[in-house]
Write an enzyme that holds these catalytic residues in place. Structure first.
Site, PDB file in Angstrom:
ATOM      1  N   HIS A   1      -5.148  26.320  -3.166  1.00 14.03           N
ATOM      2  CA  HIS A   1      -4.285  27.349  -2.582  1.00 14.03           C
ATOM      3  C   HIS A   1      -4.320  27.399  -1.058  1.00 14.03           C
ATOM      4  O   HIS A   1      -3.624  28.224  -0.473  1.00 14.03           O
ATOM      5  CB  HIS A   1      -4.674  28.732  -3.103  1.00 14.03           C
ATOM      6  CG  HIS A   1      -4.124  29.032  -4.459  1.00 14.03           C
ATOM      7  ND1 HIS A   1      -2.848  29.491  -4.660  1.00 14.03           N
ATOM      8  CD2 HIS A   1      -4.674  28.933  -5.690  1.00 14.03           C
ATOM      9  CE1 HIS A   1      -2.643  29.675  -5.962  1.00 14.03           C
ATOM     10  NE2 HIS A   1      -3.734  29.333  -6.609  1.00 14.03           N
TER      11      HIS A   1
ATOM     12  N   LYS B   1       2.663  40.638   4.788  1.00 12.17           N
ATOM     13  CA  LYS B   1       1.652  39.581   4.631  1.00 12.17           C
ATOM     14  C   LYS B   1       0.284  40.221   4.792  1.00 12.17           C
ATOM     15  O   LYS B   1       0.161  41.252   5.455  1.00 12.17           O
ATOM     16  CB  LYS B   1       1.775  38.514   5.740  1.00 12.17           C
ATOM     17  CG  LYS B   1       3.085  37.760   5.756  1.00 12.17           C
ATOM     18  CD  LYS B   1       3.103  36.658   4.751  1.00 12.17           C
ATOM     19  CE  LYS B   1       4.468  36.016   4.636  1.00 12.17           C
ATOM     20  NZ  LYS B   1       4.546  35.124   3.497  1.00 12.17           N
ATOM     21  N   ARG B   2      -0.739  39.579   4.238  1.00 10.50           N
ATOM     22  CA  ARG B   2      -2.080  39.955   4.663  1.00 10.50           C
ATOM     23  C   ARG B   2      -2.184  39.664   6.148  1.00 10.50           C
ATOM     24  O   ARG B   2      -1.601  38.696   6.631  1.00 10.50           O
ATOM     25  CB  ARG B   2      -3.134  39.146   3.887  1.00 10.50           C
ATOM     26  CG  ARG B   2      -3.419  39.682   2.510  1.00 10.50           C
ATOM     27  CD  ARG B   2      -4.284  38.733   1.699  1.00 10.50           C
ATOM     28  NE  ARG B   2      -3.603  37.474   1.463  1.00 10.50           N
ATOM     29  CZ  ARG B   2      -3.972  36.318   1.990  1.00 10.50           C
ATOM     30  NH1 ARG B   2      -5.013  36.235   2.764  1.00 10.50           N
ATOM     31  NH2 ARG B   2      -3.300  35.223   1.730  1.00 10.50           N
TER      32      ARG B   2
ATOM     33  N   LYS C   1      -0.546  33.828   9.873  1.00  9.82           N
ATOM     34  CA  LYS C   1       0.704  34.435   9.404  1.00  9.82           C
ATOM     35  C   LYS C   1       1.499  35.027  10.577  1.00  9.82           C
ATOM     36  O   LYS C   1       2.629  35.456  10.412  1.00  9.82           O
ATOM     37  CB  LYS C   1       0.408  35.487   8.331  1.00  9.82           C
ATOM     38  CG  LYS C   1      -0.142  34.846   7.043  1.00  9.82           C
ATOM     39  CD  LYS C   1      -0.489  35.869   5.989  1.00  9.82           C
ATOM     40  CE  LYS C   1      -1.142  35.254   4.761  1.00  9.82           C
ATOM     41  NZ  LYS C   1      -0.233  34.534   3.881  1.00  9.82           N
TER      42      LYS C   1
ATOM     43  N   THR D   1       4.780  33.653  -1.835  1.00 10.73           N
ATOM     44  CA  THR D   1       5.639  34.072  -2.944  1.00 10.73           C
ATOM     45  C   THR D   1       6.437  35.312  -2.542  1.00 10.73           C
ATOM     46  O   THR D   1       7.460  35.603  -3.137  1.00 10.73           O
ATOM     47  CB  THR D   1       4.820  34.387  -4.219  1.00 10.73           C
ATOM     48  OG1 THR D   1       3.732  35.252  -3.885  1.00 10.73           O
ATOM     49  CG2 THR D   1       4.274  33.109  -4.851  1.00 10.73           C
TER      50      THR D   1
ATOM     51  N   LYS E   1      10.378  36.654  -3.475  1.00 10.27           N
ATOM     52  CA  LYS E   1      10.732  38.004  -3.946  1.00 10.27           C
ATOM     53  C   LYS E   1      11.836  38.594  -3.073  1.00 10.27           C
ATOM     54  O   LYS E   1      12.788  39.207  -3.575  1.00 10.27           O
ATOM     55  CB  LYS E   1       9.488  38.905  -3.924  1.00 10.27           C
ATOM     56  CG  LYS E   1       8.449  38.525  -4.962  1.00 10.27           C
ATOM     57  CD  LYS E   1       7.078  39.118  -4.659  1.00 10.27           C
ATOM     58  CE  LYS E   1       6.002  38.395  -5.474  1.00 10.27           C
ATOM     59  NZ  LYS E   1       4.660  38.584  -4.962  1.00 10.27           N
TER      60      LYS E   1
END
Length: 839
Positions: A376, A567-568, A573, A661, A665
């Site tokens: 991952h 996002k975390r 990110k 993901t 969505k």
């Protein structure tokens, strides 16, 4: 005479939320009142909204139970190959509404609750999120369980029943504060404890060599107590099981000799054993080499493998149980969700060799054919490397087995690459530099028959860079399985208006075959459909704006663009890049201006909230720009945010996000994407056409080239006036005059050691945002692009992902065979089981 209904009008009358029959509603009301009375011991005079939620949950669960039992009987009868999904995280969210949808009960329940004079939304809000995950990895596991059941696969999710899930995040004075997530304090109506299947898990001790082989002795025992949660497929009567383990101290725990004082002490000591399942580690992208975490990882795999082997050995009554393990990989597939359950590999070897007395080569062949591994992340700080010293103390027999696996592995390499010690060192399971460690990713690769990344670009990077030596050695082992999301939760549940609208124009079969959304391409220029899609979005925005006003006391204009970055918080990110853009927009608007343990993440949150305070309270800006930081983001909040979003931010540095993901969505729910060519964004652009996303910034090759040349942040600071102005404001204390040095660590990082090159993409990001603003001012063209995006999301269903895993990794076939419901006789059920056997 009445005019006959058109096909479209007929479709409008059939709701994908299920048909409301008078007898259904009466039965549900009866069940509700029965549970309120007999299960909760309340009447309508003293019942609270939470009591009503529990009464409804138990009523809906009644409809699951018969199907759940029958599904397990069906698997026992048909004896299919079973799939076991091992994950340290399952981010399930709420269960009630999802269950109603998958059983086709939602409209009937809505009507029953309405007739009882209650508010369905209020009852749904009473349910605690099952937040047993950090983010993408845990939510992916939850989506996969939904698809496994919907595709009729005999599958089980195995994990830990954490007493405390992902912490509740509060923002106080702009800073993140963590509070415990006591999600079980009111009980959980969806789980069933199974103490009869409690199993021992061993720790510590030593290894004794005997004539019969190695024996692990003098261990400390912790019991694993299973709690089962039903996982219903969509409208197919299949109900699979998620089994989560809870740690319990054995009854004889330190109680062999005691006086009263020792007894009290010993009972209190039970907590030490039970701490194993107490709390979820709140980070899935940073490796913490803590003993408790390793205990959790071994605890779940040790209990799970005993359970798997018990089930493997159990066959139909009258048929002898399996005693030979030669068919084990034909009946069992185990998927490792990242390296967290990697100890399953040496544990299965220990069971085969030490307990079942198989020879090493046979055991190793069976083990490799059973396991598959999903990677991952490529971030080095996230890859697990356990110190040998810790393993030696906690799991001494497993360390021996890992050494032996490594020795066999190195012997093979030495033959293939004679005299190449560097190659052997790079590919060893044991790292010798500094502290001696076991590389868990290497263990997973060597011990599995299939290894996959979670988006095409990620899988390519794994093969070409991160695990290149392994990929060169066994190229066929490496695969790609692009992530997906379940359309049941992420469209039907969270965006019923859009789900119904789509069903009206293309029918409802898309719910189980998302590729049918391609049919929406025929409606891109349909004025009525464009208007209806825009209206659904506006309704969702209005509803979300009302929620924000109620929960956050923030007023936002529902006509403004909702630009959302979910996002975390992590440097890769690049929430910072978004924040810099917000400051630049603020400056353009004003024109009057002259110019938990993860420190940087908390600084980023503080910067966003501080900038928000200034922007939101500036009378010059007014309603033109608002910055809202939504605290305690979780699945149930995502279900509100995502349908209301206009623009989805997917702006990680190219080559750092494995897949994402959230991007899928948002796309499915009618948001447009601004993003880099990273993770699944690449495939989203392929499916929808790059011109229908706002793509900006460096590609992977550009980032690689910059790494070779060297990244100089000052170069961008000096040549981009808007960037200079923004950074000067942050460093001078414009946003926090009382503490001008507050963001010193953050600005130092951006100028001196920013691995993720925020400044390099700043200018391009602003240009892409300008294109977004221009298009948004043309609502018709914006909505056309939205429809093109929705039409292109078919690939990103978790049903497609699971079908690929099933056929290409696990060796099983999805089926649309419907298990006969509990109301039908057993003969029908046995007939279906025979049909499955023949397939």
């Amino acid at each position: 005479m009445a005019t006959p209904l058109t096909d479209q009008e007929k479709r409008k009358q059939i709701s994908i939320r299920g048909i409301v029959g008078v007898e259904n509603v009466a039965e549900l009301k009866k069940g509700f009142n029965r549970h309120l009375h007999f299960t909760l011991v309340k009447d309508r005079n003293i019942a609270t909204p939470r009591d009503y939620y529990f009464a409804l949950a138990h009523t809906v669960r009644d409809h699951l139970v018969g199907r759940w039992i029958r599904t397990q009987q069906f698997y026992y009868e048909a004896d299919p190959k079973r799939v076991y999904y091992l994950s340290l995280e399952f981010y399930m969210g709420r269960t009630l509404q999802n269950t109603m949808i998958n059983l086709g009960l939602q409209n009937a329940c809505d009507e029953a609750i309405y007739q009882l004079g209650l508010d369905m939304e209020e009852l749904e809000e009473m349910e605690e999120d099952a937040g047993l995950g950090n983010g993408g990895l845990g939510r992916l596991a939850a989506c996969f369980l939904d698809s496994l059941a919907t595709l009729g696969l005999a599958a089980y999710g195995y994990g830990i029943r954490y007493e405390y899930g992902i912490f509740n995040q509060k923002i106080r004075d702009g800073w993140q504060v963590e509070e415990a997530d006591d999600w079980l304090r009111h009980g959980n109506p969806w789980e069933k404890a199974r103490p009869e299947y409690m199993l021992p898990v061993h720790f510590y001790g030593r290894v004794e060599e005997t004539r019969d082989g190695s024996k692990w002795v003098d261990t400390q025992v912790v019991l694993a107590m299973p709690y089962d949660t039903p996982i219903p497929g969509y409208m197919n009567n299949t109900v699979n099981t998620m089994r989560l383990w809870s740690a319990r101290a054995p009854n004889d725990f330190n109680l062999r000799d005691f006086n009263v004082g020792d007894y009290i002490e010993a009972v209190l000591d039970r907590n030490l054993a039970e701490n194993i399942s107490r709390v979820l580690y709140p980070n899935d992208n940073f490796f913490e080499g803590k003993e408790l975490r390793l205990k959790q990882e071994y605890f779940v795999v040790a209990a799970t493998l005993q359970d798997i082997i018990r089930r493997f050995k159990t066959t139909k009554k009258g048929v002898p149980g399996r005693t030979s393990f030669e068919t084990f990989p034909d009946k069992v597939a185990i998927q490792l969700n990242d390296t967290h359950p990697a100890m399953a590999i040496p544990e299965l070897m220990r069971i085969f060799v030490d307990i079942e007395k198989l020879d090493w080569d046979t055991a190793w062949d069976l083990t490799r054919r059973t396991f598959a591994y999903t990677n991952h992340t490529i971030l080095p700080e996230a890859l697990e490397r356990w110190p040998v010293e810790l393993l030696e103390n906690l799991l001494p027999r497993h360390l021996q087995i890992i050494y032996e696996i490594n020795q066999h592995h190195l012997d093979v390499l030495a033959e293939l690459y004679p005299n190449d010690m560097d190659k052997l060192k790079k590919m060893s399971l044991i790292e010798e530099d500094g502290v001696k460690r076991v590389n868990m990713a290497h263990l997973c690769i060597v011990g599995s028959h299939a290894v996959n990344g979670v988006a095409q670009i990620h899988s390519n990077i794994i093969k070409a860079e991160v695990f290149r030596d392994f990929s060169d050695l066994e190229p066929d082992k490496f695969q790609n399985k692009t992530n997906g999301i379940t359309p049941r939760r992420w469209l039907l549940l969270c965006n019923p208006g859009l789900a119904e609208l789509i069903a009206e124009v293309i029918g409802e079969d898309y719910v189980k075959d998302l590729s049918q959304l391609q049919k929406l391409k025929d409606f891109v220029d349909d004025a009525t459909f464009i208007r209806d899609v825009a209206k659904v979005k506006q309704d969702n925005k209005l509803k979300f704006a009302q929620y924000l006003e109620k929960e956050y006391r923030v007023k936002i204009n529902p006509s403004s663009m909702f630009d959302v970055h979910v996002k975390r918080i992590h440097e890769y990110k690049r929430q910072v890049l978004n924040c810099l853009h917000i400051i630049a927009m603020y400056n353009r608007t004003c024109k009057t201006l002259a110019a938990p343990g993860y420190h940087m993440a908390k600084m980023i949150i503080k910067l966003i909230t501080t900038v928000g305070d200034v922007v939101n309270n500036d009378p010059v800006v007014g309603n033109k720009l608002k910055v809202v930081f939504l605290e305690n983001y979780r699945v149930s909040l995502a279900e509100k945010v995502i349908p209301a979003t206009d623009l989805s931010e997917q702006i990680s540095t190219a080559g750092t996000e494995a897949s994402g993901t959230g991007n899928m969505k948002f796309m499915l729910n009618g948001a447009l994407t601004i993003g880099t060519m990273d993770g699944a964004n690449v495939e989203m652009a392929e499916e929808a056409g790059e011109e229908n996303l706002f793509i900006f910034g460096m590609r992977v090759d550009d980032v690689t080239a910059m790494d070779k040349k060297g990244y100089d942040a000052m170069e961008y600071y000096k040549k981009i006036p808007e960037l200079k102005q923004v950074m000067d404001q942050i460093t001078s204390g414009f946003f926090c005059p009382k503490n001008p040095d507050l963001f010193k660590d953050l600005t130092n990082m951006l100028f001196k050691h920013d691995r993720f090159k925020v400044f390099a993409d700043f200018e391009d990001y602003l240009e892409a945002q300008a294109k977004v603003s221009n298009l948004y001012q043309n609502p018709k063209e914006w909505t056309k692009m939205v429809i093109k995006n929705i039409a292109a999301t078919g690939k990103f269903s978790s049903d497609r992902t699971i079908t690929e895993y099933a056929t290409e990794v696990w060796g099983v076939e999805p089926t649309d065979l419907k298990i006969p419901p509990p109301s039908e006789p057993r003969e029908a059920f046995e007939q279906t089981a025979r049909a499955l056997k023949k397939m």
